[in-house]
Design an enzyme around this catalytic site. Sequence first.
Site, PDB file in Angstrom:
ATOM      1  N   HIS A 153       0.816  -1.221   0.000  1.00 26.35           N
ATOM      2  CA  HIS A 153       0.000   0.000   0.000  1.00 26.35           C
ATOM      3  C   HIS A 153       0.847   1.268   0.000  1.00 26.35           C
ATOM      4  O   HIS A 153       0.343   2.350  -0.260  1.00 26.35           O
ATOM      5  CB  HIS A 153      -0.924  -0.001   1.221  1.00 26.35           C
ATOM      6  CG  HIS A 153      -2.005  -1.029   1.111  1.00 26.35           C
ATOM      7  ND1 HIS A 153      -3.298  -0.737   0.768  1.00 26.35           N
ATOM      8  CD2 HIS A 153      -1.966  -2.373   1.258  1.00 26.35           C
ATOM      9  CE1 HIS A 153      -4.017  -1.840   0.722  1.00 26.35           C
ATOM     10  NE2 HIS A 153      -3.232  -2.860   1.017  1.00 26.35           N
ATOM     11  N   ASP A 355       3.690   9.124  -0.627  1.00 31.31           N
ATOM     12  CA  ASP A 355       2.421   8.479  -0.268  1.00 31.31           C
ATOM     13  C   ASP A 355       2.101   7.425  -1.322  1.00 31.31           C
ATOM     14  O   ASP A 355       2.206   7.701  -2.524  1.00 31.31           O
ATOM     15  CB  ASP A 355       1.305   9.543  -0.270  1.00 31.31           C
ATOM     16  CG  ASP A 355       0.263   9.299   0.810  1.00 31.31           C
ATOM     17  OD1 ASP A 355       0.049   8.130   1.164  1.00 31.31           O
ATOM     18  OD2 ASP A 355      -0.338  10.282   1.285  1.00 31.31           O
TER      19      ASP A 355
HETATM   20  C1  GDG Z   1      -2.073   3.722   3.420  1.00 28.85           C
HETATM   21  C2  GDG Z   1      -1.064   4.420   2.481  1.00 28.85           C
HETATM   22  C3  GDG Z   1      -2.794   4.380   0.686  1.00 28.85           C
HETATM   23  C4  GDG Z   1      -8.250   9.837   8.390  1.00 28.85           C
HETATM   24  N1  GDG Z   1      -8.594  10.525   9.487  1.00 28.85           N
HETATM   25  C5  GDG Z   1      -9.833  10.145   9.811  1.00 28.85           C
HETATM   26  C6  GDG Z   1     -10.258   9.180   8.894  1.00 28.85           C
HETATM   27  N2  GDG Z   1      -9.261   9.008   8.027  1.00 28.85           N
HETATM   28  C7  GDG Z   1      -9.325   8.106   6.876  1.00 28.85           C
HETATM   29  C8  GDG Z   1      -9.343   8.879   5.572  1.00 28.85           C
HETATM   30  C9  GDG Z   1      -8.863   7.788   4.610  1.00 28.85           C
HETATM   31  C10 GDG Z   1      -7.898   6.981   5.485  1.00 28.85           C
HETATM   32  O1  GDG Z   1      -8.190   7.284   6.845  1.00 28.85           O
HETATM   33  C11 GDG Z   1      -6.461   7.365   5.210  1.00 28.85           C
HETATM   34  O2  GDG Z   1      -6.080   6.806   3.995  1.00 28.85           O
HETATM   35  P1  GDG Z   1      -4.840   7.366   3.169  1.00 28.85           P
HETATM   36  O3  GDG Z   1      -4.827   6.659   1.861  1.00 28.85           O
HETATM   37  O4  GDG Z   1      -5.009   8.837   3.008  1.00 28.85           O
HETATM   38  O5  GDG Z   1      -3.540   7.115   4.035  1.00 28.85           O
HETATM   39  P2  GDG Z   1      -2.897   5.921   4.954  1.00 28.85           P
HETATM   40  O6  GDG Z   1      -3.677   5.722   6.199  1.00 28.85           O
HETATM   41  O7  GDG Z   1      -1.479   6.311   5.150  1.00 28.85           O
HETATM   42  O8  GDG Z   1      -3.002   4.601   4.071  1.00 28.85           O
HETATM   43  C12 GDG Z   1      -1.803   5.246   1.449  1.00 28.85           C
HETATM   44  C13 GDG Z   1      -3.678   3.587   1.648  1.00 28.85           C
HETATM   45  O9  GDG Z   1      -2.892   2.856   2.590  1.00 28.85           O
HETATM   46  C14 GDG Z   1      -4.587   2.600   0.905  1.00 28.85           C
HETATM   47  O10 GDG Z   1      -3.849   1.757   0.076  1.00 28.85           O
HETATM   48  O11 GDG Z   1      -3.611   5.204  -0.113  1.00 28.85           O
HETATM   49  O12 GDG Z   1      -0.886   5.821   0.541  1.00 28.85           O
HETATM   50  O13 GDG Z   1      -0.159   5.228   3.225  1.00 28.85           O
HETATM   51  O14 GDG Z   1      -9.911   6.945   4.228  1.00 28.85           O
HETATM   52  O15 GDG Z   1     -10.631   9.380   5.305  1.00 28.85           O
HETATM   53  N3  GDG Z   1     -11.468   8.604   8.923  1.00 28.85           N
HETATM   54  C15 GDG Z   1     -12.306   8.987   9.923  1.00 28.85           C
HETATM   55  N4  GDG Z   1     -11.960   9.913  10.848  1.00 28.85           N
HETATM   56  C16 GDG Z   1     -10.745  10.513  10.835  1.00 28.85           C
HETATM   57  O16 GDG Z   1     -10.456  11.352  11.696  1.00 28.85           O
HETATM   58  N5  GDG Z   1     -13.534   8.429   9.979  1.00 28.85           N
END
Ligand code: GDG
Length: 464
Positions: A153, A355
């Site tokens: 990821h 990322d």
């Molecule tokens: C890894 C990779 C890749 C965040 N704060 C809250 C909340 N979130 C949710 C967001 C989003 C998720 O968490 C974060 O996803 P990301 O993709 O932005 O980042 P990582 O957690 O680092 O994920 C990344 C991912 O895996 C998938 O393959 O895209 O590059 O690092 O959904 O909305 N959700 C809630 N409250 C929050 O305060 N409900």
Amino acid sequence: MNERVIVVSNRLPMGDNPSGGLVVSLHDVLAASGGCWIGAHPDAGSDDGRFEPIGETPYRRLAFRLSDAEVKNYYLGFSNSVLWPLCHRRADLVKISPGFTDAYRAVNRRVAEMIKGEITATDLIWVQDYHFIPLARELRRLGVPNRIGFFLHIPFPVLADLSILPSPESFAQDLTHYNLIGLQTRGDVARCLEMFRSDPRAEFMTDGSIKFADHVTRVRSFPIGIDVTSFRAQAAQDGKDPFGAASPEPFAIGVDRLDYSKGLPNRFRAFGRYLENRQDGIRPSLIQIAPPTRQGVQAYDDITEELQGLTGKINGQFAELDWTPIRFINRSVERSRLARLFRRARAGLVTSLADGMNLVAKEYVAAQSEDDPGVLILSRFAGAAEDMTDALLVNPYDIEDMAGAIDRAFRMDLSERRERHRACLECVINSRAGLWAENFLTMLRASVETLEMPPTPELHPQLN
Ligand code: GDG
């Protein structure tokens, strides 16, 4: 053939209402195949070599327990103090300890032994992320012949950084025990192939697959996405104001786990610079939601402090009695409220220094109204930028560039906003959650452990 899908990830998702992209994508696949999801969970009983079924859902969830020492050495240690900074180009934050390496191998070995007792000959095994890179090798050692796929990821590391690992040569070798290595972007695939090209043990076959000792593996990109329909519906819920009475207007939003890879300090600095330069007298806010993560790892404690300091400094400089420029919310916000906040925000800020994909970029775009959409400001170092080229792409190391993009987003006319949003939304729809899983599993099914390659399966256009 009764083919089940067995997903393995570090954390077992809980709750019947899946929210993250990964969970949404796999929920339906597992429910339909009668498969199961294996992962760590604190409620699992003591380690007696067997998984413990947890929760009631359309598919089985099987939990194993991590001891305190394993959390420290395998999870916070090797996974998040070695592999995470290494893959995110923060070699300066890598902490090497023999205890980390041993615990990482030992957990992978233990989980492999438990999986062997659980699977049947026709099961497809799909391993998620950097916590389990050696899992296939351990399963092969136990004689498991099943098709095993891996999805990373986070960004694939650059070749030169791999030498930081305690045993760099095992990294490539571990990966070759998978029939299919899935990565987020074409850039990740290029870095992975560069690693294999530089390794004299690897041989490239005419169809692009890689032979390494007795194994054949393939490397492809499968950009992960979100459940667009349900997120749009949550965002558009009428009559529910995410703020209540005190609604700031206009505002930009950032939502990230509080992680150094997300580029938050420079985002705050850029917002401060934008405020300093602004001519038009508007009083915009930045709402930054950043729930804490991996507490106890020094680099995470440090960045929290840095952000608190920057918030105080910028607010001290610009705040007025009835205006707080930066609202730094260091805890989690409920998902449907988040969706409604995205829809109200004039700009969405994603400024990662590195990322894998960044689902927030996709969620922000999905949440917008087509009639009056906000503008996505997107780091060119996020995987999402490979396809979402109609966002305002920025260099997260360049404060002026980001400050300029914030200004431009707040002043952009409706027709340009609509045009950019239409193109970005198309990308989000083309990589939606269901397609990601379907395409990966189609490719994994078609792979074999021999040199005779099968015909290339038909995939959705996303992968052409
Ligand atoms: C890894 C990779 C890749 C965040 N704060 C809250 C909340 N979130 C949710 C967001 C989003 C998720 O968490 C974060 O996803 P990301 O993709 O932005 O980042 P990582 O957690 O680092 O994920 C990344 C991912 O895996 C998938 O393959 O895209 O590059 O690092 O959904 O909305 N959700 C809630 N409250 C929050 O305060 N409900």
